[in-house]
Every structure is written in structure tokens, then in C-alpha cells.
Design an enzyme around this catalytic site. Structure first.
Site, PDB file in Angstrom:
ATOM      1  N   GLU A 245       2.519  30.766  54.400  1.00  9.47           N
ATOM      2  CA  GLU A 245       3.468  31.319  55.747  1.00  9.47           C
ATOM      3  C   GLU A 245       4.552  30.192  55.728  1.00  9.47           C
ATOM      4  OE1 GLU A 245       1.343  32.306  59.404  1.00  9.47           O
ATOM      5  OE2 GLU A 245       3.008  31.195  60.479  1.00  9.47           O
ATOM      6  N   GLU A 250       9.191  27.357  65.535  1.00  7.84           N
ATOM      7  CA  GLU A 250       8.423  28.014  66.610  1.00  7.84           C
ATOM      8  C   GLU A 250       8.798  27.049  67.761  1.00  7.84           C
ATOM      9  OE1 GLU A 250       4.106  29.459  65.604  1.00  7.84           O
ATOM     10  OE2 GLU A 250       4.393  27.871  64.256  1.00  7.84           O
TER      11      GLU A 250
END
Length: 435
Positions: A245, A250
Site C-alpha cells: 500500500e 495521510e
């Protein structure tokens, strides 16, 4: 002009005076009266000339030490800059544009809504919809905005005696029974997801395997969890996280005063490992800190560059690097994994899922882009640590979503009333593939 008589003043006994005649304003043919000049004093005795004195060698040596030290410092700074410049990896191969979206309209051929109530892998507290309240275009910008479920079904129904089936569910209810509907029951402690939001992907349209992604965006404000990230099109090496991933960005929408990296921080990372419990993301992550503001107060350009030799993420310029991973060693060796693991009560040997596939595996396959705004989660893996910032739920609790919903008076005031300010705003997205 007459001279003044200073003959009686002892202060002027050693002074001499003189006068000259000068033309008046430069006129020809006449002079003004004599003009008295300043009195002058004659210095008597030997005049000191320190520059002719013999210099102390220690003074000269200290001067040279100072000069040489300064030159060494300048030279060192130049070398640091040069080595820093040379150490930054660059994409040297040609890039071919795969996708570019300026969001004049919402292109359904490019973007696919994931409509789901399961909370995905983190047990998030939002349901993701295709409602125009949660995803919309305005003034050439894409908005991904969270809203309250109670605005649609009422507060009482969120907590008890209500069944909600989401329209257009994109998950398979036979394999994920919580994906397409929920029942609120006060006795059982179950609630309808208290927030509606959006999660859109390019899974069915565009992906890249080595290349570049560039996104200009502004993060949302409030107790939220925005992300710009990528997953593999095919789980070539097995289920998450074995196939990898890529998290470009974020963030936490929490105030910068939040006790654990608020909206003035962003994080980039790679997730990888043979099993969920052996995810080694902590070995490949980095932060960037905005010292003058927050990532919710203005737009920033987030860029990922990815080749068989490295993966690098930066903010606005290459100088502001958040992540720089060199593929100079296999990920199995990088992870320092144990030789065995436990499955229930059985001990089984661990096998390298990337054996023989090169140093960049599992990051050697096609990945697609995801953009979403999440809200909390039953399993945040420390993203929202317990007992920090007044967190109203505990990770792993069976009633985590209900506890969060009951604390609406605590977290909802952190959301701006204007949905345009509350949501994540994306100006454009571009994706390139190595040609």
C-alpha cells in the site's frame, strides 16, 4: 563681516585664526568681506602611528585562523548542498501522461465511488456514499465532504430500532455482510454509521506501475482522517499488506493543538509485510511539519515519483521530502521478520512472498489511486491514540462506533459549518507512467 574678539578667553590662547576673501555667490567683479574660518589647534609632540608598530605574531595568526575557518565553513556548506543535490533521486526515463483531471465536471469514466458501510479495514465510523452532499464539483474543484447521518434519518434512528440499507452498495454482502446495511439496537449497542462521507478510486479506469502522481489539494478541518493513497490492482503477492500500500498523504483534521500531530502534520508511508500483524509500515514512513500554518488553511501540491530504484514523496518542492525509500535491498531482508508465526494455536513457518521478484517487490506492480475522508475507526493502529486529545472511544472496543456517536457534541463542533471548508478539496490530479 567682523572678526569676533576672543582675546580674553583662555580657551583660545593657543588657537590661530585666518580669513580669506571669496566671491559673493560667484558674482564677478567684487568680493565679500573677509570670512573667518574655524579656529585650528596645532598638535604638539609625537603623533602615534600604531600601524607602523611591530605586530604581535599571535594577532596575525588569529586573523588567519578566523579567515581560514570561515573559508572552510563556506566550502563545507557548498559540499553539503552539492551532495544533497546529487543524492536526490530523479526520474530519468520519459514519462507518459496516463490521466489528468481538472474537475470541470465529475468524470464517472475516471472515478468510481466505493459505496460501503463496513468501515473497510480500520472499522471506520462513516458510510461512504455517492450522494451529491458528500461528493460535488464547485468552481472547478472536487469536494469530498463528511455529513451527519442524523440529518438524513434523525438522531433517534441512529441509535435504536432502525434498519438502514445503503443505495448502490458496491461490496459483496455474501463475503462482507456489514457492507450494505446496518441495524441500530440500543440493547446490543449497535448503531447506524453516524457519518456519511465519500471514497472514490481509479480502480476501474487508470493505474500505474512506476511513474508519477501529482495532486494539488487542501486537507479538511475537523476530527477527520483524510487520505490520498494507492492500492494494487491485483493482489499479486497475497492479501493486504503482502501486496503493498502506498500512502501519499495521510492527515488528521484535528487542531494543531491536538496532542498527537494535528493538521499541521502530514504523513507518507509504505505498508508491507507477509501478514497483517507483521506490517512493517513503521520502517518506511516519514512526516512533514508546516511550521507556519496547517494543511487545512491552503492548497499544497503532493507529488510521488516512483521507479524500480526508489519511491519518493514530497510537498510543493523536492526540498520538502516526506518519504524517500531506496529499493537497494529486498523488503524481506528490510523487514527483519521472524522465521515462524502463529495462526490460532498453530505455529507455521513464514515464507517470503516476494522471493525472486527483485528489490522493489511488492512495489513493482500496477497501483490505482484512492481519495477519501474517513472518520475514526475501531482499529486505527495508533493513528488516533487512546487517551489523547479527549478521544471518545477506545480502539478495539465492541462499542467503539456507538461511543463515538454518543460523543457527537464533542467532535461535531470541530467541523466548520460551511461544508466547503469542512471537506477535502482537490484542484487537480495527474498520473504518469514510465514510458
Amino acid at each position: 563681516m567682523q572678526e569676533q574678539d576672543h582675546g580674553r578667553d583662555a580657551r583660545y590662547t593657543t588657537a590661530s585664526f585666518s580669513s580669506i576673501s571669496i566671491p559673493f555667490c560667484g558674482a564677478d567683479g567684487g568680493t565679500d568681506t573677509d570670512i573667518v574660518l574655524r579656529p585650528s589647534r596645532l598638535l604638539k609632540g609625537e603623533v602615534s602611528k600604531p600601524w607602523l608598530a611591530q605586530r604581535d605574531w599571535r594577532v596575525r595568526a588569529s586573523w588567519w585562523v578566523t579567515v581560514l575557518t570561515g573559508l572552510v565553513g563556506v566550502g563545507g556548506a557548498v559540499l553539503v548542498c552539492l551532495f544533497g543535490y546529487w543524492s536526490v533521486p530523479m526520474i530519468t526515463s520519459p514519462l507518459c501522461l496516463v490521466m489528468s483531471d481538472d474537475f470541470d465536471t465529475f468524470n464517472t469514466s475516471t472515478w468510481h465511488h466505493e459505496i460501503d458501510m463496513s468501515g473497510f479495514g480500520n472499522g471506520e465510523f462513516e458510510m461512504t456514499t455517492q450522494s451529491p452532499n458528500n461528493t460535488y464539483i464547485k468552481d472547478g474543484m472536487l469536494y469530498i465532504v463528511p455529513t451527519l447521518t442524523s440529518d438524513v434519518i434523525g438522531v433517534a434512528n441512529v441509535f435504536d430500532a432502525f434498519t438502514y440499507n445503503i443505495t448502490g452498495c458496491t461490496s459483496d454482502p455474501t463475503t462482507n455482510p456489514n457492507a450494505c446495511g446496518a441495524v441500530s439496537n440500543a440493547t446490543a449497542g449497535t448503531v447506524i454509521n453516524p457519518v456519511m462521507s465519500s471514497r472514490i478510486t481509479t480502480q476501474k479506469s487508470f493505474s500505474i506501475g512506476y511513474g508519477k502522481v501529482e495532486i494539488r489539494a487542501k486537507m479538511p478541518v475537523g476530527c477527520l482522517w483524510p487520505a490520498l493513497w494507492m492500492l494494487p490492482v491485483d493482489n499479486t503477492y497475497g492479501p493486504w499488506p503482502a501486496s503493498g500500500e502506498i500512502d501519499l498523504v495521510e492527515a488528521r483534521g484535528n487542531s494543531p493543538s491536538y496532542g498527537f500531530q494535528g493538521l499541521n502534520y502530514i504523513r507518507s508511508s509504505l505498508n508491507w509485510g507477509p501478514t497483517i500483524l507483521l506490517n512493517r509500515a513503521f520502517k518506511t514512513f516519514a512526516l512533514w511539519f508546516d511550521r507556519r500554518g496547517s494543511f487545512g488553511s491552503g492548497f499544497h501540491t503532493f507529488t510521488m515519483e516512483w521507479t524500480p530504484d526508489f519511491l519518493r514523496v514530497y510537498v510543493d518542492t523536492r526540498i520538502r521530502r516526506t518519504l524517500d525509500v531506496r529499493f537497494n535491498t529486498p523488503f524481506w531482508a528490510r523487514g527483519d521478520f521472524p522465521s515462524t508465526t502463529t495462526n490460532n494455536s498453530e505455529t507455521i513457518p513464514l515464507v517470503d512472498p516476494w522471493a525472486g521478484r527483485g528489490n522493489s517487490a511488492p512495489f513493482d506492480q500496477q497501483f490505482f489511486l484512492i481519495m477519501n475522508v474517513a472518520v475514526g475507526g475501531r482499529v486505527t493502529n495508533g493513528w488516533f491514540p487512546d487517551n489523547i486529545g479527549g478521544k471518545p472511544w477506545v480502539d478495539g472496543s465492541r462499542t467503539a462506533m456507538r461511543d463515538f456517536a454518543e460523543a457527537q457534541d464533542q467532535w461535531y463542533p470541530t467541523w466548520p459549518a460551511n461544508p466547503d471548508e469542512r471537506g477535502m478539496v482537490i484542484d487537480y490530479v495527474k498520473m504518469w507512467q514510465l514510458c
